[in-house]
Write a protein that holds these residues in place. Sequence first.
Motif: not given
Lengths: 504, 171
Positions: A315-343
Amino acid sequence: MKILVANRGEIAVRVMRACRDMGLACVAVYSDADRTSPHVRYADEAYPLGGDEPMASYLRIDKLIDIARRSGADAVHPGYGFVAENPAFAAACRDAGLTFIGPEADVIALMGSKTAARSAASRAGVPVVPGTDTPLDASISDGELGAVADRVGYPLLVKAVAGGGGKGMRTAPTSHDLPSAVRAARSEAGSSFGDSTIYFERRLERPRHIEIQLLGDEDGTIVPFVERECSIQRRHQKVIEESPSPVVDAALRRTMATAAAAVAREVGYTSAGTIEFLLDSDGRFYFLEMNTRLQVEHPVTEMVTGVDLVQWQIRIARGERLTLPVDAMIEPSGHAIECRIYAEDPEAGFMPSPGHIRTLREPSGPGIRDDSGVAAGFTVPIFYDSMISKLVAWGCDRPQALARMLRALGEYEIGGIRTTIPFFRWVLAQDDFKAGRFDTTYLDRVLAARNGQPFVEAAPLTEEIAVIGAALHGFLRGPAAGGRSESGPATAWVRTGRLEGLRR
Amino acid sequence: MTFAVEVNGRIRTVAIERTPREGQFRVSVDGHVHLIEAARVGASGLSLIVPEKGRASHDVEVLEGPATGEMTVRVGHDSFRAVVNGRRAVRADAGEQGVSGEQRIVSPMPGRVLRVMAAEGDQIGAGQPLIVVEAMKMENEFRSPKSGRVKHIGVREGMAVEAGRLLAIVE
């Protein structure tokens, strides 16, 4: 709008999923070894690059631009790795009239120089790890290098100016170790990046790696996100990432987010990027570097904020403006974890384990997301990075996220190749990990202390079930499996079956 | 029908017969008898239920190969290598048998030979690097398991190798 994805495997599939969510057509490129890769089968259109080695395929800017033109693509997403942080590629897209989904070429070039990036952070008023701000090229004498190193202080890190991913980096614990560290770092930097200039950075004792994801638009709006904790690293490579960090409180989070946004603003950053910091045990943080692209660990941020970062890049690349609620973006909702699965085979010193995937059962259920780039029947090639999937778990808090991850790792079955899944099951069971007590040196220390013990030791009952399973498999498959019948001489049919079994 | 099944270096004799009940088997492992309910799931899956053990349910998958009788058996999330009615499997790690006699160095993975650091006829020491194979941007160095003479080098620099390919013999 049609988007060419200049990448392969799991990240290519991830980007194409965003395209499909937005109703956009997506174009795949592939090397000879990747003809049957899921990213080719998923795409709307697929074009061959020819060749196998990255230099002959996914790094060929000329071929990528040519395919973008022939396919009628409007924009190009580079994923991460390969050409994602090559300013020449971003410039080539621009010159060909294609939209590059990422920051401007000159911003990629600026932040690609680790010393220029440190200067930008300093100008933005953000603390940097103590070190040198000017590159040290080969013309500087050993005596001068020693004097510069003394001013920085030991222990120090010798790092490649063009570096990344732990390449071209050496530790000098004392002045005695400096000459050999400089030699080794220069040599590796020269062969990996074609640039042997180095700089010095004080090595912090047992820091944590904390980073801030952000988005920037063409209006100059910068939105920083809740931090990611990436301290679980093996040989300078992240293997587990989380959001939020178990040790960052709301006040520190706000301070770090503000600092990251200041650096991005200083360089006029657009699209998705990440500011990496080191956090010391006293709660002081220091700018480390900026990654001018999407990152492998972006899903943990998506899971705790509900934002699709790839869609926003488009969206940014096609010229749209950021409309995200700024304060909410640093308020985590719950917790997330990622494992990188390697061969890789964790029981054999993490030796690469490419090859044919015979069976695949992906985990699912509450809170689980698997961004995978492989499928049953696909042969994982020897030519590229060994990461085959990113497994992500979300929970309402850290214990629930960890429990779900452990459950998902147990469900995940990849038959035919070895993977790091058993290793992750072991890490998640460690008391220090569960308590959030770790830093960037934690994993290498505990792995060294294990001295090659197996990660998984099955119970005797499980072994007995395996024995029964192997025999029952032979029994149910019929006489060709070679079981010895006790009911007298074998019939001709059984004998033929045995011969076929032998010939196989 | 009886099978000799080797798992983790131990060979057990397994005798299987059907019971009158559909899908139920009498399985004797070295003389210990279990009743097992078994159902095939696709070509490689097996669902086992042990009625006398509180109807414990085990998800099993058996992948055959590469040689006849060799298989990988997964039980839940634990994997085992098994050999059914085979010759006793030769252990890859020399540590178990000592390092006397001729040593064959085999690539456990596919890749590309990056460097060959010894020639046929060379005298080499234990632990001395012989060959580097690269796969997935990682270099893997194969060292001599013993001091001795390089009898054979099976690869050239730049060559692609399959898993199981003989790299060198040290005698």
